[in-house]
Enzyme design. Structure first.
Site, PDB file in Angstrom:
ATOM      1  NE  ARG A 238      50.208  17.935 -45.635  1.00 47.49           N
ATOM      2  CZ  ARG A 238      49.570  17.918 -46.807  1.00 47.49           C
ATOM      3  NH1 ARG A 238      50.227  18.214 -47.903  1.00 47.49           N
ATOM      4  NH2 ARG A 238      48.295  17.597 -46.886  1.00 47.49           N
TER       5      ARG A 238
ATOM      6  CE1 TYR B 250      74.084  14.928 -35.799  1.00 45.85           C
ATOM      7  CE2 TYR B 250      72.516  14.170 -37.443  1.00 45.85           C
ATOM      8  CZ  TYR B 250      72.844  14.420 -36.122  1.00 45.85           C
ATOM      9  OH  TYR B 250      71.938  14.158 -35.135  1.00 45.85           O
TER      10      TYR B 250
HETATM   11  C1  LIG Z   1      72.161  17.885 -34.651  1.00 45.93           C
HETATM   12  C2  LIG Z   1      72.733  17.933 -36.013  1.00 45.93           C
HETATM   13  C3  LIG Z   1      71.994  17.506 -37.140  1.00 45.93           C
HETATM   14  C4  LIG Z   1      70.604  16.896 -37.014  1.00 45.93           C
HETATM   15  O1  LIG Z   1      69.681  17.830 -36.587  1.00 45.93           O
HETATM   16  P1  LIG Z   1      68.332  17.442 -35.782  1.00 45.93           P
HETATM   17  O2  LIG Z   1      67.753  18.767 -35.479  1.00 45.93           O
HETATM   18  O3  LIG Z   1      68.772  16.679 -34.581  1.00 45.93           O
HETATM   19  O4  LIG Z   1      67.514  16.601 -36.694  1.00 45.93           O
HETATM   20  C5  LIG Z   1      72.573  17.620 -38.389  1.00 45.93           C
HETATM   21  N1  LIG Z   1      73.825  18.109 -38.535  1.00 45.93           N
HETATM   22  C6  LIG Z   1      74.566  18.502 -37.493  1.00 45.93           C
HETATM   23  C7  LIG Z   1      75.942  19.022 -37.743  1.00 45.93           C
HETATM   24  C8  LIG Z   1      74.055  18.429 -36.202  1.00 45.93           C
HETATM   25  O5  LIG Z   1      74.807  18.821 -35.160  1.00 45.93           O
END
Ligand SMILES: *Cc1c(COP(=O)(O)O)cnc(C)c1O
Length: 394
Positions: free
Chosen positions: A57, A110
C-alpha cells in the site's frame, strides 16, 4: 553433514534468493510484503515513500517502475499510479479540499468527476461552481476567496469543445488555486498540460495509456511536492494498484506512440468522411477546419487531435441508436482510446443523467453518436459506418 539450508518446508515458503536476471521487461513482483536485514533498512524503505518497498500500500517495485516511466512520459518530477481514473481524481480532490473550500470546474466534464464534486458538497461541505467550457471569458466571476482548485478538461466529451489551457491555468493561478486537468482524452502524448501551466495532470489510464480494454487504472503527474500530497492520501485510503496492472501498463506504454498516432489519424479521416455523408447532420472534431477552436487545438495538441469524435445522425435519437446497433466492426460500448473502435450514445449513457434540457444546454444533440477510433484499417471502419448509416434508408 547436515544441510545448512532451511528445511524443505521452510524453503517451500521462501524460495531461493532472487537473482538479477537482466530482464528487459520489468519483473512482476507478486509480493505485498518485503523483508529486511535490519531495522535501519526497513525504516529507510518506509522513508523512501512510493520509491521504497516495505508494504504494497505504501510502495511497490513493479508499480514504482511504471510510475517512473509515467513521470518521464509526462515530463513531470513525479507520478503516482492508481487502480482507476476516478481513484486518481477523487484522491486529488480529497488531498486539496476541506469543508468550506470552493472548486471551479468546467462543464461539461467527465460524469464521474461531476458526480463526485456534487456529492461532496453535502457530504463534506465543500462547494463547486460549474463554468461553461464554451465560454472561458465568463469564468473569472466564478472565483471566490475560498476557491482552492480549478479543474479543467479539454477536449471535452462528447462535443469535443476545446479551450485555451494556458490561459485557464493563468486565471486559476491569479486566484491562488491549484490547477488540475483531466488529460485523459488527449493522452500525455497528445497534450502537455504541465508545460501549459497546470499543476496536476490526471488520467484514466484505462484509456489511451493502457489502450487494450483490459486494464482499469489511473495516474496523477505533477511536481514532487504535489505528488507527495497525493501519496500520503493514497497510502491512507488505500487506492493502490496491483503489480499485474502496473506491468500491463508498462507493456502498453511501449506501443503507445504507435497506437495514439494510428487512432488519431483514423479519427481525423473518419471525421472528414462523416462530414460529407448525406445522413450526418454535423461532426464534432477539433481536427476539422470548421471546428470553432480548430486553430487553438492545432497549437495546443500534438500528434493529431485525439481518438474521440462525435457525429449527429439525421433523424435524432432513434436513428442514432439504429446506427450504433448496426455497426459490426465498431463495437458498441463505453470507454475510449482503445485499439478497438468503440461507439456509444451520449444521450443514453454518459449524458443520460442530465436529461434532454441539460443536453440542449450543453449543446449535445439527441442524435449524437460518440466514436472512439481504434487502430483498425480505415477502409474497414468506413465500410462499417457506411453500411450502418445506409441501413437508415429502409
Ligand atoms: C474514463 C474516464 C474517467 C474515469 O476513469 P476510470 O478509469 O473509469 O475510473 C475520467 N475522466 C475521463 C475523461 C474518462 O474518460
Amino acid at each position: 553433514m547436515s544441510d545448512p539450508r532451511p528445511s524443505l518446508e521452510t524453503r517451500l515458503v521462501h524460495g531461493p534468493e532472487p537473482e538479477h536476471t537482466g530482464a528487459v521487461s520489468t519483473p512482476i513482483v507478486h509480493s505485498a510484503t518485503f523483508s529486511f536485514d535490519s531495522l535501519d533498512a526497513l525504516l529507510a524503505a518506509k522513508a523512501a515513500g512510493a520509491a521504497g518497498a516495505a508494504y504494497q500500500r505504501s510502495g511497490h517495485p513493479t508499480v514504482h517502475a511504471v510510475e517512473r516511466r509515467l513521470a518521464d512520459l509526462e515530463g513531470s518530477e513525479d507520478a503516482l499510479l492508481f487502480p482507476s481514473g476516478m481513484a486518481a481524481i477523487s484522491t486529488a480532490f480529497f488531498a486539496h479540499l476541506r469543508s468550506g473550500d470552493h472548486v471551479v470546474c468546467v462543464d461539461p466534464c467527465y460524469g464521474g468527476t461531476q458526480h463526485f464534486l456534487t456529492w461532496g458538497r453535502e457530504r463534506f461541505g465543500w462547494d463547486v461552481t460549474f463554468v461553461d467550457a464554451r465560454q472561458p471569458d465568463t469564468w473569472a466571476s466564478a472565483f471566490r476567496a475560498s476557491t482552492r482548485v480549478l479543474h479543467l478538461e479539454s477536449p471535452i466529451n462528447p462535443t469535443l469543445t476545446v479551450f485555451d489551457i494556458a490561459a485557464a491555468a493563468a486565471l486559476g493561478h491569479q486566484h491562488g488555486c491549484l490547477v488540475s486537468i483531466d488529460n485523459t482524452i488527449a493522452s500525455p502524448l497528445g497534450q502537455r498540460p504541465l508545460e501549459l501551466g497546470c499543476d496536476l495532470s490526471l488520467y484514466s489510464a484505462t484509456k489511451s495509456i493502457s489502450g487494450h480494454s483490459d486494464v482499469l487504472a489511473g495516474a496523477a503527474m505533477g511536481s514532487r511536492a504535489q505528488i507527495a500530497r497525493l501519496y500520503d492520501l493514497r497510502t491512507m485510503l488505500g487506492p493502490m494498484p496491483d503489480p499485474q496492472t502496473a506491468w500491463l501498463i508498462e507493456r502498453s506504454l511501449k506501443t503507445m506512440t504507435l497506437r495514439v498516432r494510428a487512432a488519431n489519424a483514423n479519427a481525423l479521416e473518419l471525421a472528414e468522411r462523416l462530414r460529407r455523408h448525406a445522413r450526418v447532420a454535423s461532426v464534432f472534431y477539433p481536427g476539422l477546419r470548421d471546428h470553432p477552436q480548430h486553430a487553438l487545438a492545432t497549437r495546443q495538441m500534438r500528434l493529431g487531435y485525439g481518438p474521440l469524435l462525435g457525429f449527429e445522425v439525421l433523424g435524432g435519437a432513434d436513428a442514432a441508436r439504429r446506427v450504433v446497433e448496426a455497426l459490426r466492426v465498431i463495437k458498441h460500448g463505453p470507454s475510449l482510446g482503445a485499439v478497438e473502435s468503440l461507439s456509444s450514445l451520449a444521450a443514453h449513457t454518459s449524458h443520460a443523467m442530465i436529461g434532454p434540457e441539460g443536453r440542449a444546454r450543453a449543446g449535445i444533440p439527441e442524435g449524437l453518436v460518440r466514436l472512439s477510433a481504434g487502430i483498425e484499417t480505415i477502409d474497414d471502419l468506413w465500410t462499417d459506418l457506411e453500411q450502418a448509416l445506409g441501413a437508415l434508408a429502409g
